[in-house]
Scaffold this motif. Structure first.
Motif, short mmCIF file in Angstrom:
data_model
loop_
_atom_site.label_atom_id
_atom_site.label_comp_id
_atom_site.label_asym_id
_atom_site.label_seq_id
_atom_site.Cartn_x
_atom_site.Cartn_y
_atom_site.Cartn_z
N UNK A 161 -8.56 2.98 -2.72
CA UNK A 161 -7.16 3.94 -2.18
C UNK A 161 -6.38 3.00 -1.95
N UNK A 162 -6.57 1.84 -1.69
CA UNK A 162 -5.15 1.05 -1.36
C UNK A 162 -4.69 0.45 -2.66
N UNK A 163 -5.43 0.37 -3.75
CA UNK A 163 -4.91 0.22 -5.01
C UNK A 163 -4.11 1.39 -5.45
N UNK A 164 -4.44 2.60 -5.44
CA UNK A 164 -3.75 3.77 -5.77
C UNK A 164 -2.61 3.74 -4.77
N UNK A 165 -2.74 3.52 -3.22
CA UNK A 165 -1.60 3.56 -2.55
C UNK A 165 -0.29 2.43 -3.11
N UNK A 166 -0.59 1.41 -3.74
CA UNK A 166 0.39 0.62 -4.41
C UNK A 166 0.78 1.33 -5.41
N UNK A 219 1.38 4.30 -6.07
CA UNK A 219 2.28 5.49 -5.76
C UNK A 219 3.40 4.98 -5.10
N UNK A 220 3.39 4.03 -4.47
CA UNK A 220 4.39 3.49 -3.89
C UNK A 220 5.36 2.50 -4.44
N UNK A 221 4.80 1.96 -5.76
CA UNK A 221 5.59 0.91 -6.60
C UNK A 221 6.34 0.03 -5.73
N UNK A 249 9.31 -2.11 2.08
CA UNK A 249 8.51 -2.88 1.43
C UNK A 249 7.63 -3.49 2.51
N UNK A 250 8.28 -3.88 3.48
CA UNK A 250 7.53 -4.46 4.85
C UNK A 250 6.50 -3.65 5.14
N UNK A 251 6.58 -2.23 5.31
CA UNK A 251 5.53 -1.20 6.01
C UNK A 251 4.60 -1.39 4.73
N UNK A 252 4.97 -1.16 3.78
CA UNK A 252 3.71 -0.99 2.53
C UNK A 252 2.75 -2.24 2.73
N UNK A 253 3.30 -2.98 2.76
CA UNK A 253 2.66 -4.49 2.32
C UNK A 253 1.74 -4.66 3.79
N UNK A 254 2.26 -4.54 4.98
CA UNK A 254 1.94 -4.53 6.29
C UNK A 254 0.48 -3.77 6.29
N UNK A 255 0.73 -2.51 5.88
CA UNK A 255 -0.46 -1.42 5.70
C UNK A 255 -1.53 -1.84 4.67
#
Length: 515
Positions: free
Chosen positions: A431-436, A438-440, A451-457
């Motif tokens: 799911x984390x790989x899918x999240x990547x 989806x968010x590109x 980008x900070x939010x995505x990588x921290x998540x």
């Protein structure tokens, strides 16, 4: 004062008359993973394994290689100890039935049962399998061309007639039936419970022969015709190792009181072929002495190959050491604990092992860790920061899924389904790989707030996966925690600001693809 709950877990004490095989590896790995989970959950844990060193088969094997039985079992004990060392399986006690304290205790137990009137002297007439150390009736055996064979192992049975002491199993028949019906989760496998009820308990239990006089390698109880001693039969001897491991009937019996008498969970892990001894004879032996019963019998099914169940006669016994040397101790333990459903037979192949390690560890979790670390280092060399107010729905979903994943992981392991629990960890990694995807994030170098939010998540998610996998990959996960500059601690799981301004330093690929 220590108020921790206790968890006492055992493997069977293995019978050391043949080569080590992956069945030994499976049972011990499962017990070790359950032990690690309970420690992770704050339990005070005691884990024992060992070998069963007595019996006619051991005596014959020793004679074949021109050793005394004691020399033979000393060599065999070392083989098991070396395997567990190679496999990085740590335990609290290694049981050997030639231990003098064990022998003295079993003699005392026999005498207690005799005094209570549960044991009598008679004559055994029937079938016996030396290889399986098991007595059978003619109705239980397979009759092929006038000869009787063991119904499971297919070993040739011998007709024997000798004086023996017997245990009055029939006195406990109705009690045991009632116990099974009132404790439906005592045995993990419902099919095994049904089989034991239908084939043994409902038909009425025969009295059990518990001594032999035709050989002398075992715990001796008395003389017969001034020539031969009665030798306590292997199961009465072997099963009580679960108590002698804890110093039952000894002065320094602190562990027995702590982990058995006052213990919260007492769990035996075993293969289904020895379920009758653990789920019928063992509870009855304990009941006869007014002792507490174990809380759970985890009965796992067999590893099979294209030729069927592993056996020397089929030439399909798979040895564990070459697998460990080739693929790594943690990787092999991960494979068996994540793939074997304890209720179903498991079809093993080396190609499946390679596919699972590549899919789960290299392509999925390993790839996730490396790609996230690279993106963090490129855009946030001084670390990311948790910002709850800026979370979007897609981010919040990850945090909610993390919580659900952890609850399901615990539920599955509390029911001893390690495979399902570890699959939850890998599903969350997916799911984390899918999240990547989806968010590109590679398109967001000009939008550092997002980008900070995505990588921290992602870092918080990776922390959870690492924590969940640490019960089976403790050394690899310890390295990952060090790369993430984090401690392995349940309290940090949902402390979402733990990566604030933390520098990430992934130094190597921990799970390379197997070619």
């Amino acid at each position: 004062m220590n108020n921790k709950k206790t968890f006492y877990i055992t493997t069977p004490i293995y019978y050391p008359s043949g080569n080590l095989h992956i069945g030994h590896l499976l049972t011990t790995t499962l017990a070790w993973v359950y032990k690690n989970f309970k420690k992770q959950q704050g339990y005070d844990v005691f884990f024992s394994t060992g070998i069963d060193e007595h019996g006619q088969k051991i005596q014959k094997k020793a004679e074949e290689v021109k050793l005394t039985p004691q020399e033979y079992v000393n060599n065999e004990a070392n083989k098991f100890l070396e395997l567990w060392k190679l496999l990085d399986i740590d335990f609290d006690y290694f049981s050997r039935t030639t231990n003098k304290n064990h022998e003295q205790t079993v003699k005392l137990i026999f005498n207690k049962m005799l005094e209570k009137g549960y044991i009598y002297k008679g004559k055994y007439e029937g079938l016996y399998s030396i290889n399986d150390e098991e007595f059978l009736t003619k109705t239980q055996a397979l009759l092929i061309e006038g000869k009787y064979y063991h119904p499971v192992s297919k070993h040739l049975l011998q007709e024997v007639e000798e004086e023996s002491y017997f245990f009055k199993m029939d006195l406990f028949n109705e009690w045991l039936k009632s116990y099974f019906l009132n404790n439906p989760i005592f045995i993990t496998n419902k099919a095994i419970t049904k089989e034991l009820l239908n084939n043994f308990i409902d038909k009425g239990l025969d009295d059990l022969s518990i001594t032999r006089i035709s050989f002398d390698w075992g715990i001796k109880i008395d003389k017969y015709d001034d020539q031969k001693s009665h030798i306590i039969y292997v199961w009465l001897d072997a099963l009580f190792s679960y108590l002698t491991n804890l110093n039952y009937l000894e002065k320094n019996n602190h562990n027995y009181l702590k982990y058995w008498v006052e213990g919260n969970e007492i769990v035996h892990v075993l293969g289904k072929e020895i379920s009758r001894f653990h789920a019928i004879y063992w509870p009855i032996f304990l009941k006869s002495l007014d002792l507490k019963l174990p809380t759970k019998e985890i009965v796992h099914s067999w590893i099979v190959t294209p030729e069927g169940k592993m056996s020397k006669s089929k030439g399909n016994v798979i040895e564990p050491i070459p697998l460990i040397n080739k693929y790594g101790a943690e990787e092999v333990k991960y494979f068996f604990s994540s793939q074997v459903n304890i209720d179903n037979d498991f079809s093993f192949s080396e190609s499946l092992l390679i596919n699972v390690l590549n899919a789960d560890l290299a392509n999925n979790f390993g790839n996730l860790l490396n790609r996230v670390a690279k993106m963090v280092n490129q855009s946030f060399p001084n670390g990311t920061k948790y910002d709850e107010k800026s979370l979007l729905e897609i981010d919040k979903n990850i945090y909610e899924l993390a919580n659900e994943t952890y609850q399901e992981y615990k539920n599955n392991l509390n029911n001893f389904h390690a495979d399902k629990a570890l699959k939850k960890a890998i599903e969350f990694s997916s799911k984390l790989n899918e999240y990547i995807d989806k968010n590109e994030p590679w398109k967001l170098k000009d939008n550092l707030d997002r980008l900070n939010i995505i990588l921290n998540t992602l870092l918080n998610g990776i922390y959870l996966v690492t924590y969940l996998l640490s019960i089976v990959l403790p050394k690899k996960c310890a390295i990952i925690f060090s790369y993430l500059n984090q401690l392995n601690n349940e309290k940090l799981l949902f402390q979402n600001n733990k990566f604030d301004n933390v520098i990430i330093n992934v130094k190597e690929i921990l799970f390379p693809r197997i070619k």
